[in-house]
Structures are given as structure tokens and as C-alpha cells.
Design an enzyme around this catalytic site. Structure first.
Site, short mmCIF file in Angstrom:
data_model
loop_
_atom_site.label_atom_id
_atom_site.label_comp_id
_atom_site.label_asym_id
_atom_site.label_seq_id
_atom_site.Cartn_x
_atom_site.Cartn_y
_atom_site.Cartn_z
N MET A 164 0.88 -3.21 11.90
CA MET A 164 0.13 -4.29 12.54
C MET A 164 0.26 -4.30 14.06
SD MET A 164 -1.37 -5.38 9.92
CE MET A 164 -2.16 -6.91 10.41
N ASN A 185 0.84 -1.21 0.00
CA ASN A 185 0.00 0.00 0.00
C ASN A 185 0.86 1.25 0.00
OD1 ASN A 185 -3.05 -0.37 0.14
ND2 ASN A 185 -2.31 -1.98 1.51
N LEU A 195 -2.43 0.75 18.49
CA LEU A 195 -1.83 2.00 18.98
C LEU A 195 -2.47 2.40 20.30
CD1 LEU A 195 -1.80 3.76 15.52
CD2 LEU A 195 0.24 3.18 16.86
N HIS A 203 -8.06 -0.90 6.14
CA HIS A 203 -8.44 -2.17 6.76
C HIS A 203 -9.06 -3.07 5.70
CE1 HIS A 203 -9.47 -4.85 10.03
NE2 HIS A 203 -10.63 -5.03 9.42
N ASN A 256 -5.94 4.94 8.22
CA ASN A 256 -5.63 3.51 8.20
C ASN A 256 -6.39 2.85 7.05
OD1 ASN A 256 -4.64 0.98 9.22
ND2 ASN A 256 -6.69 0.57 10.04
C1 GAR Z 1 -3.20 -4.83 3.86
O1 GAR Z 1 -4.08 -5.79 3.33
C2 GAR Z 1 -3.92 -3.97 4.88
O2 GAR Z 1 -5.26 -3.75 4.55
C3 GAR Z 1 -3.79 -4.81 6.13
O3 GAR Z 1 -2.50 -5.35 6.07
C4 GAR Z 1 -2.11 -5.49 4.70
C5 GAR Z 1 -0.78 -4.80 4.51
O4 GAR Z 1 -0.25 -5.04 3.24
N1 GAR Z 1 -3.99 -4.04 7.30
C6 GAR Z 1 -4.58 -4.50 8.40
O5 GAR Z 1 -4.99 -5.63 8.52
C7 GAR Z 1 -4.71 -3.49 9.52
N2 GAR Z 1 -5.57 -3.98 10.54
P1 GAR Z 1 0.91 -4.15 2.65
O6 GAR Z 1 2.03 -4.16 3.69
O7 GAR Z 1 1.33 -4.85 1.41
O8 GAR Z 1 0.37 -2.78 2.39
#
Ligand code: GAR
Length: 204
Positions: free
Chosen positions: A81, A9, A84, A100, A98
Site C-alpha cells: 500500500m 492474496n 512506488l 487492484h 499488482n
Molecule cells: C486487496 O484487496 C488488494 O486488491 C488491495 O489491498 C487488499 C490487500 O489484501 N490492493 C490495493 O488496494 C492496491 N492499490 P490482502 O493483504 O489480504 O491481500
């Protein structure tokens, strides 16, 4: 930019030609691939290893101080992850986004794709929201929906959702940078535009 792992992301935001400057990329995991990518782009890449600071509150103070050293207008959680602490959130509230991997308020927390399949829901997706003390329940900026297929595994569904994450997160950051997001009574209004805050996957 705060992350803990892969950083796809972050990469999508960095490559989206947004009217922003990424002033720092911070990871609580020193080995995060996202940090490596930040270094390759010549960005300030900082590891703050939370395992060296077992007290969450104390670690979050260090983290917040490090963030403020770079004076960002916006703090972007991109796969960060760790929960906070309330004090951290209060310090950045209103400028903390954020992403999600579910259509909140459905499936807050972890293993969202597995749970979506187990529930037999037919539409799943992702959400960009402002972070508040209420975990995974802050004001929603934009959401995208994808179909859930009968033969989906959690990984297949995650990949379909991730494609949409890479569309909506840069969009949300752009709106913030343009000063177009206003929070009113816990809801996000998009100023001066007819653009939609919901996105539907165009794949069949
Ligand atoms: C993503 O799918 C994001 O939505 C999720 O972690 C992944 C990170 O991927 N976030 C959560 O679950 C937050 N609670 P990335 O490191 O490739 O962006």
C-alpha cells in the site's frame, strides 16, 4: 512478494500449487499479518519499515536492493500500500505485477468499493496488471467481475471481490511463470491458449 498487511492474496498464491518458488516476502510494515504467515511457512520474511526512511526515493532504493538480493523473476505486489517511485518501477518493469480492487481503468486509487457503491454501478471487480509509472493503469493481465447488490456495504462488496482476487492472482502468476504473458503495445496477450482473461463470478 511485497505486502503491507493481511496478506490474503499472498496466501492464495502460496497455497495454489503453482510452479514457482517464493524466494522472499517483504513488508514495509513490520506488524503485517502476511509476514507472520510467511514465517509459519518457513519463507524468508523481511520487514523494511518505511517510517524509518522518510525519503521515498531512498527507501525504494533500499527495497529494490533487498529484492534483487533474492534474484526473483517476478515481483508480486500483494496489498503493497505504498506508491512506488518511478526509479523503482523502471528497475522492475515487465516483471512487476499488482492486484487492484476494481475493474480498471475504473476507480484507480483508494476506497474503490465505497466509490463503486456511491456511483451506483452494477458490476464491480478486480484487476491484475503489470505496473507502469502510470498509477493503476498498466497493461491488464486478467479481470474478474462481481455483481453489486442494492443493499451492499463496502465491506460486503470488498469480501465478494476478494474471493475473485484469490482466483485471478494465482492464475496470473501461473501464466507469468509459464512464460505465457506477452505485452504488445500496452496490451497483454496470453500465448498458446484459448483461456479467457475475464472471469465472471459464478455466485447468484
Ligand atoms: C486487496 O484487496 C488488494 O486488491 C488491495 O489491498 C487488499 C490487500 O489484501 N490492493 C490495493 O488496494 C492496491 N492499490 P490482502 O493483504 O489480504 O491481500
Amino acid at each position: 512478494m511485497l505486502l503491507s498487511g493481511r496478506g490474503s492474496n499472498f496466501q492464495a498464491i502460496a497455497e495454489a500449487r503453482l510452479p514457482i518458488e517464493i524466494v522472499a516476502v517483504i513488508s514495509n510494515r513490520p506488524q503485517a499479518a502476511g509476514l507472520e504467515y510467511a514465517r509459519e511457512r518457513g519463507l524468508a520474511a523481511i520487514a523494511l519499515d518505511h517510517t524509518e526512511h522518510p525519503d521515498r526515493e531512498a527507501f525504494d532504493v533500499l527495497l529494490a536492493d533487498e529484492i534483487e538480493r533474492h534474484q526473483p523473476d517476478l515481483v508480486v505486489l500483494a496489498g503493497y500500500m505504498r506508491i512506488l517511485s518511478p526509479a523503482f518501477i523502471a528497475r522492475f518493469e515487465g516483471r512487476l505485477l499488482n492486484i487492484h480492487p476494481s475493474l480498471l481503468p475504473m476507480f484507480p486509487g483508494l476506497k474503490t468499493h465505497e466509490r463503486a457503491i456511491a456511483e451506483g454501478i452494477k458490476i464491480h471487480g478486480c484487476t491484475v496488471h503489470f505496473v507502469t509509472a502510470d498509477l493503476d493503469h498498466g497493461p491488464i493481465v486478467i479481470q474478474a467481475a462481481v455483481p453489486v447488490r442494492a443493499d451492499d456495504t463496502p465491506d460486503m462488496l470488498a469480501a465478494r471481490v476478494l474471493q475473485q482476487e484469490h482466483r485471478i492472482y494465482p492464475q496470473a502468476v501461473r501464466w507469468f511463470a509459464e512464460g505465457r504473458l506477452a505485452i504488445h503495445h500496452g496490451r497483454v496477450n496470453l500465448k498458446d491458449d484459448s483461456a479467457s482473461q475475464s472471469v465472471f463470478s459464478t455466485e447468484r
